[in-house]
Scaffold this motif. Sequence first.
Motif, PDB file in Angstrom:
ATOM      1  N   SER A  40      -6.823  12.349   9.102  1.00 21.40           N
ATOM      2  CA  SER A  40      -7.458  12.484   7.782  1.00 21.40           C
ATOM      3  C   SER A  40      -7.432  11.189   6.961  1.00 21.40           C
ATOM      4  O   SER A  40      -8.314  10.955   6.145  1.00 21.40           O
ATOM      5  N   THR A  41      -6.459  10.334   7.202  1.00 19.97           N
ATOM      6  CA  THR A  41      -6.330   9.138   6.332  1.00 19.97           C
ATOM      7  C   THR A  41      -7.583   8.275   6.301  1.00 19.97           C
ATOM      8  O   THR A  41      -8.001   7.831   5.227  1.00 19.97           O
ATOM      9  N   ASP A  68      -8.322   7.880  19.960  1.00 25.26           N
ATOM     10  CA  ASP A  68      -7.939   9.132  20.589  1.00 25.26           C
ATOM     11  C   ASP A  68      -8.917  10.217  20.169  1.00 25.26           C
ATOM     12  O   ASP A  68      -9.735  10.036  19.266  1.00 25.26           O
ATOM     13  N   ARG A  70      -9.353  14.763  20.240  1.00 21.77           N
ATOM     14  CA  ARG A  70      -8.858  16.083  20.611  1.00 21.77           C
ATOM     15  C   ARG A  70      -9.890  16.710  21.539  1.00 21.77           C
ATOM     16  O   ARG A  70     -11.091  16.537  21.368  1.00 21.77           O
ATOM     17  N   ASN A  80     -12.223  14.201  16.110  1.00 22.56           N
ATOM     18  CA  ASN A  80     -12.247  12.873  15.473  1.00 22.56           C
ATOM     19  C   ASN A  80     -13.660  12.311  15.477  1.00 22.56           C
ATOM     20  O   ASN A  80     -14.093  11.682  14.505  1.00 22.56           O
ATOM     21  N   HIS A 145       4.201   8.698  15.779  1.00 23.59           N
ATOM     22  CA  HIS A 145       3.128   8.607  16.787  1.00 23.59           C
ATOM     23  C   HIS A 145       1.957   7.831  16.199  1.00 23.59           C
ATOM     24  O   HIS A 145       1.773   7.761  14.986  1.00 23.59           O
ATOM     25  N   ALA A 147      -2.383   6.980  17.416  1.00 25.85           N
ATOM     26  CA  ALA A 147      -3.401   7.542  18.317  1.00 25.85           C
ATOM     27  C   ALA A 147      -2.836   8.886  18.787  1.00 25.85           C
ATOM     28  O   ALA A 147      -2.345   9.653  17.960  1.00 25.85           O
ATOM     29  N   LYS A 201       5.111   9.985   5.281  1.00 27.66           N
ATOM     30  CA  LYS A 201       5.087   8.929   6.307  1.00 27.66           C
ATOM     31  C   LYS A 201       6.164   7.865   6.062  1.00 27.66           C
ATOM     32  O   LYS A 201       6.338   6.940   6.860  1.00 27.66           O
TER      33      LYS A 201
HETATM   34  C1  6PG Z   1      -5.167  11.923  15.487  1.00 27.00           C
HETATM   35  C2  6PG Z   1      -4.868  10.523  15.054  1.00 27.00           C
HETATM   36  C3  6PG Z   1      -3.415  10.412  14.738  1.00 27.00           C
HETATM   37  C4  6PG Z   1      -3.366  10.206  13.251  1.00 27.00           C
HETATM   38  C5  6PG Z   1      -1.983  10.444  12.711  1.00 27.00           C
HETATM   39  C6  6PG Z   1      -2.025  10.434  11.183  1.00 27.00           C
HETATM   40  O1  6PG Z   1      -6.131  12.110  16.247  1.00 27.00           O
HETATM   41  O2  6PG Z   1      -4.466  12.827  14.999  1.00 27.00           O
HETATM   42  O3  6PG Z   1      -5.323   9.574  15.849  1.00 27.00           O
HETATM   43  O4  6PG Z   1      -2.750   9.360  15.393  1.00 27.00           O
HETATM   44  O5  6PG Z   1      -3.791   8.881  12.949  1.00 27.00           O
HETATM   45  O6  6PG Z   1      -1.576  11.729  13.166  1.00 27.00           O
HETATM   46  O7  6PG Z   1      -2.872  11.499  10.790  1.00 27.00           O
HETATM   47  P1  6PG Z   1      -3.288  11.679   9.253  1.00 27.00           P
HETATM   48  O8  6PG Z   1      -4.132  10.497   8.907  1.00 27.00           O
HETATM   49  O9  6PG Z   1      -4.079  12.970   9.239  1.00 27.00           O
HETATM   50  O10 6PG Z   1      -2.015  11.730   8.477  1.00 27.00           O
END
Ligand code: 6PG
Length: 239
Positions: A40-41, A68, A70, A80, A145, A147, A201
């Motif tokens: 989401s960021t 990455d 899903r 994504n 984590h 990606a 975070k």
């Molecule tokens: C994914 C992202 C993952 C994401 C982090 C932060 O597909 O979920 O690639 O690595 O960047 O989980 O997620 P938010 O931006 O939603 O906090």
Amino acid sequence: MRVFPDLEALSHAAAEAVVHAAEEAVAERPRFALVLAGGSTPRRLYELLAGPYRDRLPWAQVHVFWGDERCVPFEVPASNYGMARETLLRHVPLPEEQIHPMPVEGYPPEQAAAAYEELLHTFAATRPEGPLFDLVLLGLGADGHTASLFPEDAPHLAPKDRWVQAVTAPPRHVPRERLTLTLSALNEARDALFLVAGAEKREAVRAVYHDADAALPATHVHPQRRVRWLLDEAASALE
Ligand code: 6PG
């Protein structure tokens, strides 16, 4: 590391960084290879790139990839690719053949990973000079984590010759079936840019940025030139 009052300011700084990286890349060769982050960021960044920053990017020379994905259909909110298409790709004159989604709709995960890896090697062959990617955008999970490389995956065990892997995320991360670029692929980039916002975070930022905790995948992101961090105040590590 640069710290901003909020996600809006962080996203504008990230947009400026993407514009600058594109200008630098196309000054050297007619390509800007950008790896998009999921989650989401980066959503606000993508909206800005489609809005006030739209005309500052050489879209005809841009190629977008994903760090990455899903393993869900593209129209599902967790996709994504779907998020990037909704916020950015459908609004900019980026040629369809220069948009390279991970093919999770067409194949089972292992085959999709192999297909994307082949696509990356083909792309690499067309631009032997310079890095595979000019800029990789990355988020950071509260568990460190990035990606879809999770601490449970022992990043140092990843095969060095693989660029894309099918992974099953830990139970707390749904959808669990994913594809991810490996650290080897991420580190084929010239630069990496972490975008991190939110107090949840903070500990992960401290562990990766300040403590370089080797158990966390994000610690092993070492592109060819530099890693930069753009944070909001909530995510900036405790002093
Ligand atoms: C994914 C992202 C993952 C994401 C982090 C932060 O597909 O979920 O690639 O690595 O960047 O989980 O997620 P938010 O931006 O939603 O906090």
